[in-house]
Design a protein around this motif. Structure first.
Motif, PDB file in Angstrom:
ATOM      1  N   MET A   9       0.825  -1.206   0.000  1.00  0.00           N
ATOM      2  CA  MET A   9       0.000   0.000   0.000  1.00  0.00           C
ATOM      3  C   MET A   9       0.863   1.262   0.000  1.00  0.00           C
ATOM      4  O   MET A   9       0.529   2.260  -0.653  1.00  0.00           O
ATOM      5  CB  MET A   9      -0.932   0.005   1.217  1.00  0.00           C
ATOM      6  CG  MET A   9      -2.116  -0.933   1.105  1.00  0.00           C
ATOM      7  SD  MET A   9      -3.211  -0.796   2.543  1.00  0.00           S
ATOM      8  CE  MET A   9      -4.594  -1.805   1.998  1.00  0.00           C
ATOM      9  N   GLU A  46      -4.337   0.417  -6.882  1.00  0.00           N
ATOM     10  CA  GLU A  46      -4.985   0.447  -5.568  1.00  0.00           C
ATOM     11  C   GLU A  46      -5.954  -0.724  -5.379  1.00  0.00           C
ATOM     12  O   GLU A  46      -5.834  -1.469  -4.398  1.00  0.00           O
ATOM     13  CB  GLU A  46      -5.692   1.784  -5.375  1.00  0.00           C
ATOM     14  CG  GLU A  46      -6.235   1.988  -3.970  1.00  0.00           C
ATOM     15  CD  GLU A  46      -6.754   3.405  -3.763  1.00  0.00           C
ATOM     16  OE1 GLU A  46      -7.806   3.546  -3.118  1.00  0.00           O
ATOM     17  OE2 GLU A  46      -6.100   4.354  -4.233  1.00  0.00           O
ATOM     18  N   LEU A  87      -5.711  -4.176  -2.826  1.00  0.00           N
ATOM     19  CA  LEU A  87      -6.810  -4.533  -1.920  1.00  0.00           C
ATOM     20  C   LEU A  87      -7.328  -5.940  -2.204  1.00  0.00           C
ATOM     21  O   LEU A  87      -7.693  -6.669  -1.277  1.00  0.00           O
ATOM     22  CB  LEU A  87      -7.941  -3.509  -2.044  1.00  0.00           C
ATOM     23  CG  LEU A  87      -7.582  -2.089  -1.589  1.00  0.00           C
ATOM     24  CD1 LEU A  87      -8.728  -1.132  -1.875  1.00  0.00           C
ATOM     25  CD2 LEU A  87      -7.213  -2.062  -0.117  1.00  0.00           C
ATOM     26  N   GLU A 144      -4.880  -8.230  -0.545  1.00  0.00           N
ATOM     27  CA  GLU A 144      -5.095  -8.255   0.907  1.00  0.00           C
ATOM     28  C   GLU A 144      -6.289  -9.131   1.271  1.00  0.00           C
ATOM     29  O   GLU A 144      -6.197 -10.010   2.135  1.00  0.00           O
ATOM     30  CB  GLU A 144      -5.326  -6.837   1.430  1.00  0.00           C
ATOM     31  CG  GLU A 144      -5.631  -6.808   2.935  1.00  0.00           C
ATOM     32  CD  GLU A 144      -5.948  -5.417   3.443  1.00  0.00           C
ATOM     33  OE1 GLU A 144      -5.969  -5.252   4.681  1.00  0.00           O
ATOM     34  OE2 GLU A 144      -6.185  -4.501   2.646  1.00  0.00           O
ATOM     35  N   ASN A 197      -8.730   6.221   0.587  1.00  0.00           N
ATOM     36  CA  ASN A 197      -9.255   4.869   0.418  1.00  0.00           C
ATOM     37  C   ASN A 197      -8.267   3.831   0.935  1.00  0.00           C
ATOM     38  O   ASN A 197      -8.655   2.835   1.557  1.00  0.00           O
ATOM     39  CB  ASN A 197      -9.560   4.621  -1.058  1.00  0.00           C
ATOM     40  CG  ASN A 197     -10.687   3.622  -1.253  1.00  0.00           C
ATOM     41  OD1 ASN A 197     -11.731   3.724  -0.626  1.00  0.00           O
ATOM     42  ND2 ASN A 197     -10.474   2.663  -2.122  1.00  0.00           N
ATOM     43  N   LEU A 198      -6.967   4.055   0.685  1.00  0.00           N
ATOM     44  CA  LEU A 198      -5.945   3.118   1.152  1.00  0.00           C
ATOM     45  C   LEU A 198      -5.908   3.067   2.677  1.00  0.00           C
ATOM     46  O   LEU A 198      -5.834   1.981   3.271  1.00  0.00           O
ATOM     47  CB  LEU A 198      -4.566   3.524   0.615  1.00  0.00           C
ATOM     48  CG  LEU A 198      -4.272   3.205  -0.852  1.00  0.00           C
ATOM     49  CD1 LEU A 198      -2.942   3.801  -1.263  1.00  0.00           C
ATOM     50  CD2 LEU A 198      -4.276   1.701  -1.096  1.00  0.00           C
ATOM     51  N   PHE A 211      -9.093   1.151   4.057  1.00  0.00           N
ATOM     52  CA  PHE A 211      -9.035  -0.310   4.006  1.00  0.00           C
ATOM     53  C   PHE A 211      -7.868  -0.858   4.825  1.00  0.00           C
ATOM     54  O   PHE A 211      -7.949  -1.965   5.361  1.00  0.00           O
ATOM     55  CB  PHE A 211      -8.957  -0.792   2.557  1.00  0.00           C
ATOM     56  CG  PHE A 211     -10.273  -0.732   1.842  1.00  0.00           C
ATOM     57  CD1 PHE A 211     -11.278  -1.628   2.155  1.00  0.00           C
ATOM     58  CD2 PHE A 211     -10.522   0.234   0.894  1.00  0.00           C
ATOM     59  CE1 PHE A 211     -12.507  -1.574   1.515  1.00  0.00           C
ATOM     60  CE2 PHE A 211     -11.739   0.301   0.248  1.00  0.00           C
ATOM     61  CZ  PHE A 211     -12.745  -0.602   0.553  1.00  0.00           C
ATOM     62  N   ASP A 212      -6.782  -0.087   4.925  1.00  0.00           N
ATOM     63  CA  ASP A 212      -5.675  -0.494   5.799  1.00  0.00           C
ATOM     64  C   ASP A 212      -6.156  -0.567   7.249  1.00  0.00           C
ATOM     65  O   ASP A 212      -5.791  -1.487   7.991  1.00  0.00           O
ATOM     66  CB  ASP A 212      -4.525   0.500   5.686  1.00  0.00           C
ATOM     67  CG  ASP A 212      -3.429   0.224   6.701  1.00  0.00           C
ATOM     68  OD1 ASP A 212      -2.691  -0.752   6.517  1.00  0.00           O
ATOM     69  OD2 ASP A 212      -3.335   0.966   7.692  1.00  0.00           O
ATOM     70  N   ILE A 248     -13.609  -6.366   1.333  1.00  0.00           N
ATOM     71  CA  ILE A 248     -12.476  -5.744   0.643  1.00  0.00           C
ATOM     72  C   ILE A 248     -12.404  -6.225  -0.803  1.00  0.00           C
ATOM     73  O   ILE A 248     -12.194  -5.446  -1.732  1.00  0.00           O
ATOM     74  CB  ILE A 248     -11.148  -6.069   1.367  1.00  0.00           C
ATOM     75  CG1 ILE A 248     -11.147  -5.464   2.775  1.00  0.00           C
ATOM     76  CG2 ILE A 248      -9.953  -5.554   0.571  1.00  0.00           C
ATOM     77  CD1 ILE A 248      -9.958  -5.876   3.618  1.00  0.00           C
ATOM     78  N   SER A 252     -13.294  -4.142  -4.908  1.00  0.00           N
ATOM     79  CA  SER A 252     -12.052  -4.019  -5.674  1.00  0.00           C
ATOM     80  C   SER A 252     -12.134  -4.786  -6.991  1.00  0.00           C
ATOM     81  O   SER A 252     -11.650  -4.312  -8.030  1.00  0.00           O
ATOM     82  CB  SER A 252     -10.868  -4.531  -4.841  1.00  0.00           C
ATOM     83  OG  SER A 252     -10.753  -3.805  -3.641  1.00  0.00           O
ATOM     84  N   GLY A 270     -10.404   3.353  -6.502  1.00  0.00           N
ATOM     85  CA  GLY A 270     -10.185   3.932  -5.183  1.00  0.00           C
ATOM     86  C   GLY A 270     -10.918   5.248  -5.073  1.00  0.00           C
ATOM     87  O   GLY A 270     -12.118   5.349  -5.334  1.00  0.00           O
TER      88      GLY A 270
END
Length: 316
Positions: free
Chosen positions: A57, A80, A84, A87, A146-147, A150-151, A206, A210, A250
């Protein structure tokens, strides 16, 4: 907030998150091995995966801040959702394995665990994970990354894992204390199964959006908003027709608008048409760095994008 400042804060939070999650991963793995708890070991393994994803990320955030390059002339925004997806997929794979492992332990007579150290570990990390989650959540209300959003899900997942472990091992401690030690061995596999089932929806939450972005599924809310804006401009300037195409990666919105004008349209110069473009762009609004708007004018329908019917039932 300035664009440069936003990217700087985003990257600082992602780096900070990766460093802190490394401590959680190391602590969880060591405590899982020491205590004999599969549930705690799951927490450690998931945290290690989270660290790898966080590093990805950070790289993605830096790429997106560059906007374009010779090789990626439309920018790096598609990276992006790819990160995701990675992840969510890794998380889903691990929790599926954990579910099967817990089921095997449960049917095999349970698993003995050193409850005392596990309770201390779970208490400390439940408090730490929860506090950090809300700290980042508050910052991201203004940042709107957005990162980071979701992080931060990884911290909510870890907080839920730790809370579940804490409650369950308190139950196990109670069973041992009141003379039901033979039942205490079933607590760890039951916790593992429950936590695995609890984490699966988070992973899917997630993955699904995506995948839609990578596949090019048009976001309905954005589509409807652009249609509403263009309907008002069509009435104002008496356009003959228009076609809009939208996409999102994103936070970034891709918007293309083809406008069909009469051959005797009163505004014929480039400067006059640019004024209409600026007016439409202003009505769309949003951060200039987080949208890619293309507006074309033509008096010949063949130069317009192909019209379509958007199936609203397939959208969220």
């Amino acid at each position: 907030m300035l664009i440069q400042d936003k990217h700087a804060v985003e990257q600082r939070l992602l780096i900070q998150s990766a460093i802190l999650m490394s401590f959680v991963a190391i602590g969880g793995t060591m405590m899982g091995v020491f205590s004999g708890s599969s549930a705690i070991l799951l927490d450690g393994v998931v945290s290690f995966i989270a660290v790898i994803i966080k590093v990805m990320m950070i790289i993605t955030s830096r790429l997106v801040s560059n906007e374009t390059s010779k090789r990626f002339q439309f920018g790096y925004w598609q990276f992006e959702p790819l990160v995701l997806i990675a992840e969510g997929s890794f998380t889903l794979l691990i929790v599926s394995y954990a579910f099967l492992s817990g089921l095997t332990d449960l049917l095999g007579g349970g698993r003995a665990v050193h409850v005392g150290p596990a309770i201390i570990y779970a208490t400390i990390f439940t408090i730490a994970d929860t506090c950090y989650y809300f700290y980042v959540h508050q910052i991201n209300k203004k940042l709107q990354s957005n990162l980071v959003k979701f992080d931060n899900i990884s911290w909510s997942i870890d907080a839920m894992l730790e809370a579940g472990i804490l409650i369950s091992f308190l139950v196990a401690f109670g069973l041992e204390h009141f003379g039901y030690a033979e039942w205490a061995v079933y607590v760890d596999p039951i916790v593992l199964i429950v936590l695995s089932l609890q984490m699966m929806p988070s992973a899917l939450k997630i993955i699904i959006p995506s995948v839609k972005q990578i596949m090019g599924v048009a976001p309905l809310k954005l589509h409807n908003r652009i249609q509403f804006i263009m309907d008002s401009f069509m009435e104002k300037y008496k356009f003959k027709d228009y076609v809009t195409s939208v996409q999102a990666y994103g936070n970034v919105k891709m918007i293309e608008i083809d406008i069909l004008i009469p051959k005797n349209f009163p505004k014929q110069t480039i400067v006059e048409l640019d004024e209409i473009r600026n007016e439409i762009d202003l009505a769309i609004g949003g951060d200039p760095a987080e949208k890619w708007v293309t507006i074309t004018f033509t008096a010949t329908k063949k130069w317009m994008a192909k019209d379509y019917l958007l199936d609203e039932e397939d959208e969220d």
